[in-house]
Design an enzyme around this catalytic site. Sequence first.
Site, mmCIF file in Angstrom:
data_model
loop_
_atom_site.group_PDB
_atom_site.id
_atom_site.type_symbol
_atom_site.label_atom_id
_atom_site.label_comp_id
_atom_site.label_asym_id
_atom_site.label_seq_id
_atom_site.Cartn_x
_atom_site.Cartn_y
_atom_site.Cartn_z
ATOM 1 N N HIS A 313 0.856 -1.188 0.000
ATOM 2 C CA HIS A 313 0.000 0.000 0.000
ATOM 3 C C HIS A 313 0.887 1.231 0.000
ATOM 4 O O HIS A 313 1.953 1.218 0.621
ATOM 5 C CB HIS A 313 -0.897 0.008 1.249
ATOM 6 C CG HIS A 313 -2.072 0.900 1.113
ATOM 7 N ND1 HIS A 313 -2.001 2.245 1.391
ATOM 8 C CD2 HIS A 313 -3.333 0.654 0.699
ATOM 9 C CE1 HIS A 313 -3.184 2.775 1.158
ATOM 10 N NE2 HIS A 313 -4.012 1.837 0.741
ATOM 11 N N ASP A 371 -8.003 -5.513 0.301
ATOM 12 C CA ASP A 371 -8.479 -6.293 -0.837
ATOM 13 C C ASP A 371 -8.084 -7.759 -0.778
ATOM 14 O O ASP A 371 -8.583 -8.569 -1.548
ATOM 15 C CB ASP A 371 -7.953 -5.683 -2.141
ATOM 16 C CG ASP A 371 -8.617 -4.354 -2.398
ATOM 17 O OD1 ASP A 371 -9.823 -4.269 -2.168
ATOM 18 O OD2 ASP A 371 -7.925 -3.413 -2.798
HETATM 19 N N1 CMC Z 1 4.002 -7.561 -4.932
HETATM 20 C C1 CMC Z 1 5.345 -7.551 -5.148
HETATM 21 N N2 CMC Z 1 6.123 -6.472 -4.973
HETATM 22 C C2 CMC Z 1 5.523 -5.336 -4.581
HETATM 23 C C3 CMC Z 1 4.134 -5.267 -4.339
HETATM 24 C C4 CMC Z 1 3.367 -6.429 -4.521
HETATM 25 N N3 CMC Z 1 2.056 -6.410 -4.313
HETATM 26 N N4 CMC Z 1 3.797 -4.021 -3.960
HETATM 27 C C5 CMC Z 1 4.944 -3.307 -3.961
HETATM 28 N N5 CMC Z 1 5.986 -4.107 -4.328
HETATM 29 C C6 CMC Z 1 7.395 -3.712 -4.371
HETATM 30 C C7 CMC Z 1 7.682 -2.791 -5.546
HETATM 31 O O1 CMC Z 1 8.048 -3.523 -6.698
HETATM 32 C C8 CMC Z 1 8.814 -1.957 -5.006
HETATM 33 O O2 CMC Z 1 9.992 -2.739 -5.017
HETATM 34 P P1 CMC Z 1 11.451 -2.018 -5.219
HETATM 35 O O3 CMC Z 1 11.582 -1.071 -4.058
HETATM 36 O O4 CMC Z 1 12.416 -3.147 -5.186
HETATM 37 O O5 CMC Z 1 11.371 -1.326 -6.557
HETATM 38 C C9 CMC Z 1 8.464 -1.778 -3.524
HETATM 39 O O6 CMC Z 1 7.658 -2.943 -3.197
HETATM 40 C C10 CMC Z 1 7.674 -0.507 -3.236
HETATM 41 O O7 CMC Z 1 6.478 -0.524 -4.005
HETATM 42 P P2 CMC Z 1 5.916 0.671 -4.887
HETATM 43 O O8 CMC Z 1 5.291 0.094 -6.115
HETATM 44 O O9 CMC Z 1 6.965 1.715 -5.060
HETATM 45 O O10 CMC Z 1 4.811 1.229 -3.922
HETATM 46 P P3 CMC Z 1 3.645 2.175 -4.347
HETATM 47 O O11 CMC Z 1 3.308 2.953 -3.135
HETATM 48 O O12 CMC Z 1 3.954 2.941 -5.574
HETATM 49 O O13 CMC Z 1 2.485 1.136 -4.742
HETATM 50 C C11 CMC Z 1 0.613 -0.307 -4.627
HETATM 51 C C12 CMC Z 1 1.480 0.726 -3.883
HETATM 52 C C13 CMC Z 1 -0.655 -0.578 -3.801
HETATM 53 C C14 CMC Z 1 0.177 0.232 -6.006
HETATM 54 C C15 CMC Z 1 1.437 -1.606 -4.792
HETATM 55 O O14 CMC Z 1 1.827 -2.097 -3.539
HETATM 56 C C16 CMC Z 1 0.670 -2.688 -5.564
HETATM 57 O O15 CMC Z 1 0.638 -2.650 -6.795
HETATM 58 N N6 CMC Z 1 0.017 -3.660 -4.846
HETATM 59 C C17 CMC Z 1 -0.779 -4.658 -5.478
HETATM 60 C C18 CMC Z 1 -2.110 -4.070 -5.878
HETATM 61 C C19 CMC Z 1 -3.020 -3.855 -4.691
HETATM 62 O O16 CMC Z 1 -3.183 -4.740 -3.849
HETATM 63 N N7 CMC Z 1 -3.643 -2.676 -4.643
HETATM 64 C C20 CMC Z 1 -4.631 -2.355 -3.614
HETATM 65 C C21 CMC Z 1 -4.247 -1.180 -2.807
HETATM 66 S S1 CMC Z 1 -5.297 -1.084 -1.360
HETATM 67 C C22 CMC Z 1 -6.819 -0.623 -1.964
HETATM 68 C C23 CMC Z 1 -6.924 0.829 -2.193
HETATM 69 O O17 CMC Z 1 -6.722 1.619 -1.248
HETATM 70 O O18 CMC Z 1 -7.278 1.176 -3.330
#
Ligand code: CMC
Length: 431
Positions: A313, A371
């Site tokens: 998240h 989720d």
């Molecule tokens: N699986 C594998 N790796 C992950 C995941 C995941 N679900 N989420 C983040 N990472 C990794 C990401 O690749 C990055 O790695 P590195 O630092 O080595 O590059 C690190 O963790 C930080 O992640 P980020 O993508 O920079 O974090 P963000 O804040 O931009 O993204 C997110 C947050 C929710 C989009 C992401 O965690 C994700 O895509 N999760 C899966 C989708 C999901 O469950 N979304 C629902 C969010 S909760 C409902 C809502 O509030 O809408």
Amino acid sequence: MKLADNKATLSFSNGTPSMELPVYQGNIGPDVIDIRKLYGQTGMFTYDPGFLSTASCQSAITYIDGDKGELLYRGYPIEQLATQCDFLETCHLLLYGDLPDAQKKTDFTKRVTMHTMVNEQMQFFLRGFRRDAHPMAVLTGLVGALSAFYHDSTDINNPEHREIAAIRLIAKMPTLVAMAYKYGVGQPYMYPRNDLSYAGNFLRMMFGTPCEDYQVNPVLERALDRIFILHADHEQNASTSTVRLCGSSGTNPFAAIAAGVACLWGPAHGGANEAALNMLGDIQKNGGVEKIGEFIKQAKDKNSGVKLMGFGHRVYKNYDPRAKLMQETCKEVLQEMGLENDPLFKLAMALEKIALEDDYFVQRKLYPNVDFYSGIVQRAIGIPVNLFTGIFSLARTVGWIAQLNEMISDPEYKIGRPRQLFTGSPPPPRP
Ligand code: CMC
């Protein structure tokens, strides 16, 4: 806004004079540096794609402490609201700032239920869609179309219009979501029943038919009500910021909420519960618990394009408090439906345990979000996977409208207009 004791000083290495920037304090949470005069004084913008360090507004509605895993609506912890209040009380809290007493609750419930029907013409509009259209495509259209039916509440600058549009949206979303579902399965639409609770009425509009009486199951009714409470608001997330940005142009509330629905559809946001359930289904098909290790390996590999959906998240760097409540509800619903041994639930628990012990997820503070379990609950209730994000939109509507109304009432509000760092071609040299 309350000025902090300290100020920030921005200095430059090229001789440009340094600049003092005021710092403001919130009641809780990080302070903010006020950069509004930055461009005027230096001719420079700040650069922050994805708003990683930018507060786009001031708000008194929802507070998240991502490190502690804490979520408050108007100061009330989500655990208290989810266990002691119902969804309409939560709506009242988000919209007006207080939990209603018995009289206010009766009045508010009456106001909402008086608006649950939608204009009869809506069904003809709905008929223009293909039967196999994704419900979110249909819902984006239906919500946007409300502005064509309710002309008397489209002036965003008129507080009475905003109030009636808020009530209409909260009241009509369940009807629209159920209509989108019934249209897809070819069953007659069910008119709302105002003697039922908000969640009970929705269950009946979804699963009842005109052929027989529908008995609302209290366990499912409570579970759905909890899903609505947990999804009701989440401060300045992508869809809420979309609603604010869209509404900042002065467009009508229905159009602004339709923009929120469209944004929520994406798999990184509201579409994640659908994606999480599909992911569990795929792992189950390909060998189940035995294959978790292989899947986790893929999720850790940046080149695989695979993510552990329902994990991670932007704000929570701890267990999402909503995920804990959702896991509880998940157990109750599965028990009620005789699905205690549901293989997907078992798989989800095993996957969660393995991920929470894996260095990759531990180091990045990736925990289950709301989720991760909400798809399993909804599936057990009988809600089809492609309607999950529609349910999320229904629940989030109150948050969107509360945030939109807060923005419009803020004397400092301006049309949202981000700037850019231009990296395209400069003009050709003059001959
Ligand atoms: N699986 C594998 N790796 C992950 C995941 C995941 N679900 N989420 C983040 N990472 C990794 C990401 O690749 C990055 O790695 P590195 O630092 O080595 O590059 C690190 O963790 C930080 O992640 P980020 O993508 O920079 O974090 P963000 O804040 O931009 O993204 C997110 C947050 C929710 C989009 C992401 O965690 C994700 O895509 N999760 C899966 C989708 C999901 O469950 N979304 C629902 C969010 S909760 C409902 C809502 O509030 O809408």
